[in-house]
Design a protein around this motif. Structure first.
Motif, PDB file in Angstrom:
ATOM      1  N   ARG A 136      61.323  -0.259  69.795  1.00  0.00           N
ATOM      2  CA  ARG A 136      60.190  -1.189  69.716  1.00  0.00           C
ATOM      3  C   ARG A 136      59.422  -1.040  68.408  1.00  0.00           C
ATOM      4  O   ARG A 136      58.587  -1.872  68.077  1.00  0.00           O
ATOM      5  N   TYR A 137      59.678   0.033  67.660  1.00  0.00           N
ATOM      6  CA  TYR A 137      58.980   0.271  66.392  1.00  0.00           C
ATOM      7  C   TYR A 137      59.746  -0.227  65.180  1.00  0.00           C
ATOM      8  O   TYR A 137      59.266  -0.090  64.054  1.00  0.00           O
ATOM      9  N   THR A 138      60.917  -0.797  65.372  1.00  0.00           N
ATOM     10  CA  THR A 138      61.736  -1.273  64.268  1.00  0.00           C
ATOM     11  C   THR A 138      60.977  -2.334  63.466  1.00  0.00           C
ATOM     12  O   THR A 138      60.527  -3.332  64.005  1.00  0.00           O
ATOM     13  N   GLY A 139      60.805  -2.053  62.171  1.00  0.00           N
ATOM     14  CA  GLY A 139      60.142  -2.995  61.279  1.00  0.00           C
ATOM     15  C   GLY A 139      58.625  -3.020  61.378  1.00  0.00           C
ATOM     16  O   GLY A 139      57.990  -3.846  60.746  1.00  0.00           O
ATOM     17  N   LYS A 140      58.034  -2.120  62.150  1.00  0.00           N
ATOM     18  CA  LYS A 140      56.574  -2.106  62.325  1.00  0.00           C
ATOM     19  C   LYS A 140      55.923  -1.219  61.275  1.00  0.00           C
ATOM     20  O   LYS A 140      56.532  -0.311  60.734  1.00  0.00           O
ATOM     21  N   LYS A 141      54.663  -1.490  61.000  1.00  0.00           N
ATOM     22  CA  LYS A 141      53.853  -0.651  60.124  1.00  0.00           C
ATOM     23  C   LYS A 141      52.925   0.179  61.026  1.00  0.00           C
ATOM     24  O   LYS A 141      52.288  -0.364  61.924  1.00  0.00           O
ATOM     25  N   ILE A 142      52.870   1.491  60.784  1.00  0.00           N
ATOM     26  CA  ILE A 142      52.176   2.415  61.675  1.00  0.00           C
ATOM     27  C   ILE A 142      51.021   3.091  60.943  1.00  0.00           C
ATOM     28  O   ILE A 142      51.162   3.513  59.795  1.00  0.00           O
ATOM     29  N   VAL A 143      49.871   3.201  61.620  1.00  0.00           N
ATOM     30  CA  VAL A 143      48.723   3.963  61.139  1.00  0.00           C
ATOM     31  C   VAL A 143      48.562   5.151  62.086  1.00  0.00           C
ATOM     32  O   VAL A 143      48.490   4.972  63.301  1.00  0.00           O
ATOM     33  N   VAL A 195      55.271   4.230  57.939  1.00  0.00           N
ATOM     34  CA  VAL A 195      53.947   4.830  58.100  1.00  0.00           C
ATOM     35  C   VAL A 195      53.149   4.474  56.853  1.00  0.00           C
ATOM     36  O   VAL A 195      53.471   4.909  55.755  1.00  0.00           O
ATOM     37  N   ILE A 196      52.104   3.650  57.028  1.00  0.00           N
ATOM     38  CA  ILE A 196      51.326   3.214  55.870  1.00  0.00           C
ATOM     39  C   ILE A 196      50.099   4.095  55.649  1.00  0.00           C
ATOM     40  O   ILE A 196      49.539   4.091  54.569  1.00  0.00           O
ATOM     41  N   PHE A 197      49.691   4.850  56.685  1.00  0.00           N
ATOM     42  CA  PHE A 197      48.545   5.742  56.550  1.00  0.00           C
ATOM     43  C   PHE A 197      48.673   6.858  57.577  1.00  0.00           C
ATOM     44  O   PHE A 197      48.990   6.603  58.732  1.00  0.00           O
ATOM     45  N   SER A 198      48.449   8.092  57.142  1.00  0.00           N
ATOM     46  CA  SER A 198      48.466   9.243  58.045  1.00  0.00           C
ATOM     47  C   SER A 198      47.342  10.174  57.634  1.00  0.00           C
ATOM     48  O   SER A 198      47.217  10.534  56.466  1.00  0.00           O
ATOM     49  N   SER A 199      46.536  10.557  58.610  1.00  0.00           N
ATOM     50  CA  SER A 199      45.400  11.427  58.329  1.00  0.00           C
ATOM     51  C   SER A 199      45.117  12.311  59.530  1.00  0.00           C
ATOM     52  O   SER A 199      45.462  11.970  60.664  1.00  0.00           O
ATOM     53  N   THR A 200      44.476  13.445  59.273  1.00  0.00           N
ATOM     54  CA  THR A 200      44.015  14.327  60.334  1.00  0.00           C
ATOM     55  C   THR A 200      42.509  14.408  60.219  1.00  0.00           C
ATOM     56  O   THR A 200      41.977  14.766  59.169  1.00  0.00           O
ATOM     57  N   GLU A 201      41.826  14.050  61.276  1.00  0.00           N
ATOM     58  CA  GLU A 201      40.356  14.002  61.269  1.00  0.00           C
ATOM     59  C   GLU A 201      39.797  15.011  62.257  1.00  0.00           C
ATOM     60  O   GLU A 201      40.500  15.496  63.143  1.00  0.00           O
ATOM     61  N   CYS A 202      38.540  15.326  62.100  1.00  0.00           N
ATOM     62  CA  CYS A 202      37.820  16.210  63.024  1.00  0.00           C
ATOM     63  C   CYS A 202      36.799  15.351  63.774  1.00  0.00           C
ATOM     64  O   CYS A 202      35.840  14.860  63.198  1.00  0.00           O
ATOM     65  N   PHE A 203      37.049  15.171  65.067  1.00  0.00           N
ATOM     66  CA  PHE A 203      36.142  14.373  65.894  1.00  0.00           C
ATOM     67  C   PHE A 203      35.209  15.311  66.643  1.00  0.00           C
ATOM     68  O   PHE A 203      35.635  16.067  67.497  1.00  0.00           O
TER      69      PHE A 203
END
Length: 43
Positions: A3-10, A34-42
């Protein structure tokens, strides 16, 4: 074909949970971009 074929992922990972780069590694076998990958502190 997945289902992820050709998709852009954040990816927004959590510092105390699963970091963004770990999620990105799991998505490598899938045919997605994958157009953006980050690790945040919530707090």
């Amino acid at each position: 074909m997945s289902r992820y074929t050709g998709k852009k992922i954040v990816i927004i990972g959590d510092r105390d949970g699963i970091p963004g780069p770990a999620i990105q590694e799991c998505l490598k076998p899938l045919d997605c971009e994958v157009i953006f990958s980050s690790t945040e502190c919530f707090v």
